[in-house]
Design a protein around this motif. Structure first.
Motif, PDB file in Angstrom:
ATOM      1  N   SER A 198       0.815  -1.206   0.000  1.00 13.75           N
ATOM      2  CA  SER A 198       0.000   0.000   0.000  1.00 13.75           C
ATOM      3  C   SER A 198       0.856   1.267   0.000  1.00 13.75           C
ATOM      4  CB  SER A 198      -0.931  -0.005   1.210  1.00 13.75           C
ATOM      5  OG  SER A 198      -1.608   1.205   1.336  1.00 13.75           O
ATOM      6  N   VAL A 199       1.891   1.282   0.829  1.00 15.67           N
ATOM      7  CA  VAL A 199       2.723   2.478   0.984  1.00 15.67           C
ATOM      8  C   VAL A 199       3.636   2.690  -0.225  1.00 15.67           C
ATOM      9  CG1 VAL A 199       4.561   3.529   2.364  1.00 15.67           C
ATOM     10  CG2 VAL A 199       2.614   2.469   3.492  1.00 15.67           C
ATOM     11  N   THR A 200       4.231   1.598  -0.753  1.00 14.25           N
ATOM     12  CA  THR A 200       5.208   1.742  -1.839  1.00 14.25           C
ATOM     13  C   THR A 200       4.606   1.590  -3.231  1.00 14.25           C
ATOM     14  OG1 THR A 200       5.790  -0.614  -1.928  1.00 14.25           O
ATOM     15  CG2 THR A 200       7.029   0.789  -0.370  1.00 14.25           C
ATOM     16  N   GLY A 201       3.457   0.924  -3.325  1.00 21.81           N
ATOM     17  CA  GLY A 201       2.896   0.630  -4.641  1.00 21.81           C
ATOM     18  C   GLY A 201       3.615  -0.504  -5.353  1.00 21.81           C
ATOM     19  N   GLN A 202       4.475  -1.213  -4.648  1.00 17.24           N
ATOM     20  CA  GLN A 202       5.250  -2.315  -5.221  1.00 17.24           C
ATOM     21  C   GLN A 202       4.664  -3.654  -4.769  1.00 17.24           C
ATOM     22  OE1 GLN A 202       9.596  -0.158  -5.073  1.00 17.24           O
ATOM     23  NE2 GLN A 202       9.034  -1.351  -3.312  1.00 17.24           N
ATOM     24  N   GLN A 203       4.780  -4.662  -5.619  1.00 19.91           N
ATOM     25  CA  GLN A 203       4.326  -6.011  -5.263  1.00 19.91           C
ATOM     26  C   GLN A 203       5.153  -6.556  -4.096  1.00 19.91           C
ATOM     27  OE1 GLN A 203       1.707  -7.676  -6.334  1.00 19.91           O
ATOM     28  NE2 GLN A 203       2.119  -9.553  -5.237  1.00 19.91           N
ATOM     29  N   THR A 204       6.461  -6.340  -4.151  1.00 18.50           N
ATOM     30  CA  THR A 204       7.358  -6.717  -3.058  1.00 18.50           C
ATOM     31  C   THR A 204       8.320  -5.556  -2.819  1.00 18.50           C
ATOM     32  OG1 THR A 204       8.992  -7.754  -4.512  1.00 18.50           O
ATOM     33  CG2 THR A 204       7.253  -9.182  -3.618  1.00 18.50           C
ATOM     34  N   THR A 205       8.880  -5.511  -1.611  1.00 20.83           N
ATOM     35  CA  THR A 205       9.723  -4.388  -1.222  1.00 20.83           C
ATOM     36  C   THR A 205      10.953  -4.887  -0.480  1.00 20.83           C
ATOM     37  OG1 THR A 205       7.729  -3.038  -0.949  1.00 20.83           O
ATOM     38  CG2 THR A 205       9.733  -2.208   0.065  1.00 20.83           C
ATOM     39  N   HIS A 206      12.140  -4.439  -0.896  1.00 15.46           N
ATOM     40  CA  HIS A 206      13.371  -4.746  -0.177  1.00 15.46           C
ATOM     41  C   HIS A 206      13.403  -3.850   1.065  1.00 15.46           C
ATOM     42  CE1 HIS A 206      18.093  -4.652  -0.210  1.00 15.46           C
ATOM     43  NE2 HIS A 206      17.601  -5.122   0.907  1.00 15.46           N
ATOM     44  N   VAL A 207      13.475  -4.478   2.238  1.00 12.75           N
ATOM     45  CA  VAL A 207      13.407  -3.775   3.515  1.00 12.75           C
ATOM     46  C   VAL A 207      14.633  -4.152   4.353  1.00 12.75           C
ATOM     47  CG1 VAL A 207      12.082  -3.590   5.652  1.00 12.75           C
ATOM     48  CG2 VAL A 207      10.889  -3.787   3.477  1.00 12.75           C
ATOM     49  N   ALA A 208      15.273  -3.145   4.943  1.00 13.21           N
ATOM     50  CA  ALA A 208      16.411  -3.385   5.834  1.00 13.21           C
ATOM     51  C   ALA A 208      16.110  -2.782   7.196  1.00 13.21           C
ATOM     52  CB  ALA A 208      17.682  -2.775   5.255  1.00 13.21           C
ATOM     53  N   PHE A 209      16.192  -3.608   8.241  1.00  7.82           N
ATOM     54  CA  PHE A 209      16.022  -3.156   9.619  1.00  7.82           C
ATOM     55  C   PHE A 209      17.400  -2.843  10.191  1.00  7.82           C
ATOM     56  CE2 PHE A 209      12.075  -5.886  11.029  1.00  7.82           C
ATOM     57  CZ  PHE A 209      11.318  -5.347  10.003  1.00  7.82           C
ATOM     58  N   PHE A 210      17.482  -1.738  10.907  1.00  5.38           N
ATOM     59  CA  PHE A 210      18.694  -1.366  11.639  1.00  5.38           C
ATOM     60  C   PHE A 210      18.329  -1.217  13.111  1.00  5.38           C
ATOM     61  CE2 PHE A 210      19.523   0.043   7.361  1.00  5.38           C
ATOM     62  CZ  PHE A 210      20.882  -0.169   7.169  1.00  5.38           C
ATOM     63  N   ASN A 211      19.286  -1.462  13.998  1.00  7.59           N
ATOM     64  CA  ASN A 211      19.064  -1.078  15.380  1.00  7.59           C
ATOM     65  C   ASN A 211      18.750   0.412  15.391  1.00  7.59           C
ATOM     66  OD1 ASN A 211      19.482  -3.460  16.998  1.00  7.59           O
ATOM     67  ND2 ASN A 211      21.646  -3.340  16.436  1.00  7.59           N
ATOM     68  N   PHE A 222       2.515   4.357   9.822  1.00  5.56           N
ATOM     69  CA  PHE A 222       2.914   3.520   8.689  1.00  5.56           C
ATOM     70  C   PHE A 222       1.738   2.682   8.214  1.00  5.56           C
ATOM     71  CE2 PHE A 222       4.885  -0.649   7.410  1.00  5.56           C
ATOM     72  CZ  PHE A 222       5.261  -0.239   6.151  1.00  5.56           C
ATOM     73  N   ASN A 223       0.964   2.167   9.150  1.00  6.16           N
ATOM     74  CA  ASN A 223      -0.162   1.292   8.825  1.00  6.16           C
ATOM     75  C   ASN A 223      -1.453   2.065   9.097  1.00  6.16           C
ATOM     76  OD1 ASN A 223      -2.148  -0.655   8.691  1.00  6.16           O
ATOM     77  ND2 ASN A 223      -1.028  -2.168   9.896  1.00  6.16           N
ATOM     78  N   LYS A 224      -2.126   2.484   8.035  1.00 11.07           N
ATOM     79  CA  LYS A 224      -3.359   3.276   8.198  1.00 11.07           C
ATOM     80  C   LYS A 224      -4.441   2.502   8.946  1.00 11.07           C
ATOM     81  CE  LYS A 224      -5.384   2.137   3.689  1.00 11.07           C
ATOM     82  NZ  LYS A 224      -6.263   1.117   4.194  1.00 11.07           N
ATOM     83  N   ASP A 225      -4.380   1.161   8.897  1.00 15.10           N
ATOM     84  CA  ASP A 225      -5.368   0.339   9.601  1.00 15.10           C
ATOM     85  C   ASP A 225      -5.002   0.117  11.069  1.00 15.10           C
ATOM     86  OD1 ASP A 225      -6.901   0.100   7.282  1.00 15.10           O
ATOM     87  OD2 ASP A 225      -5.747  -1.640   6.604  1.00 15.10           O
ATOM     88  N   ASN A 226      -3.811   0.528  11.464  1.00 13.84           N
ATOM     89  CA  ASN A 226      -3.363   0.435  12.850  1.00 13.84           C
ATOM     90  C   ASN A 226      -2.614   1.730  13.189  1.00 13.84           C
ATOM     91  OD1 ASN A 226      -2.592  -0.365  15.397  1.00 13.84           O
ATOM     92  ND2 ASN A 226      -1.004  -1.772  14.697  1.00 13.84           N
ATOM     93  N   PRO A 227      -3.330   2.851  13.239  1.00 17.28           N
ATOM     94  CA  PRO A 227      -2.666   4.145  13.415  1.00 17.28           C
ATOM     95  C   PRO A 227      -1.914   4.305  14.729  1.00 17.28           C
ATOM     96  CG  PRO A 227      -5.043   4.387  13.585  1.00 17.28           C
ATOM     97  CD  PRO A 227      -4.780   2.976  13.153  1.00 17.28           C
TER      98      PRO A 227
END
Length: 146
Positions: free
Chosen positions: A33-46, A63-68
């Motif tokens: 929903s946010v990116t408009g992409q089927q899949t998204t490369h995501v990197a978590f950092f501390n 980030f999540n409109k359904d869980n504001p």
């Protein structure tokens, strides 16, 4: 450390001081929903490893409109509207989406697995040899809040 992970926009610069703690291809509906992409490369950092030079120039929205009231906020530039990062209100992680948030995609390591794949979504399971999970990788442990 001279970081190979720098992103942001002309007004707000983001810099990593360490390697990502998690690096995956995300299949979740929120990322779609946010990116408009089927899949998204995501990197978590501390949380403390992704630094912002002008946090006062960031707008924050759920980030999540359904869980504001959820823990993640999408940070965008107050001047130009560019997506900058996801920030965890609990101060555990910060998230970079390399191809959306102004990073040089080539400097990021390849994702190591597929997260949040759901067979009910109607598309083929990834077949690139990376493990596929219904959530984050089973051994992932959320960092303690700062």
């Amino acid at each position: 450390m001279s970081s190979s992970y720098t992103g942001g926009c002309d007004h707000v610069h983001i810099k990593a001081t360490a390697e990502p703690i998690d690096n995956h291809v995300c299949h979740c509906n929120v990322c779609k929903s946010v990116t408009g992409q089927q899949t998204t490369h995501v990197a978590f950092f501390n949380h403390g490893d992704l630094l912002v030079d002008h946090p006062e120039k960031m707008n924050r929205q759920p980030f999540n409109k359904d869980n504001p009231d959820g823990p993640l906020e999408l940070c965008t530039c107050a001047d130009c509207g560019a997506a900058l990062m996801l920030d965890d209100k609990q101060k555990r992680i910060r998230v970079a989406v390399p191809n959306v948030m102004g990073y040089n995609v080539a400097t990021f390591p390849d994702p190591t697995y597929h997260a949040f794949y759901d067979t009910s979504k109607g598309y083929a399971e990834p077949s690139d040899g990376r493990p596929v999970y219904e959530g984050l990788r089973p051994e992932f442990v959320w960092p303690k809040p700062e």
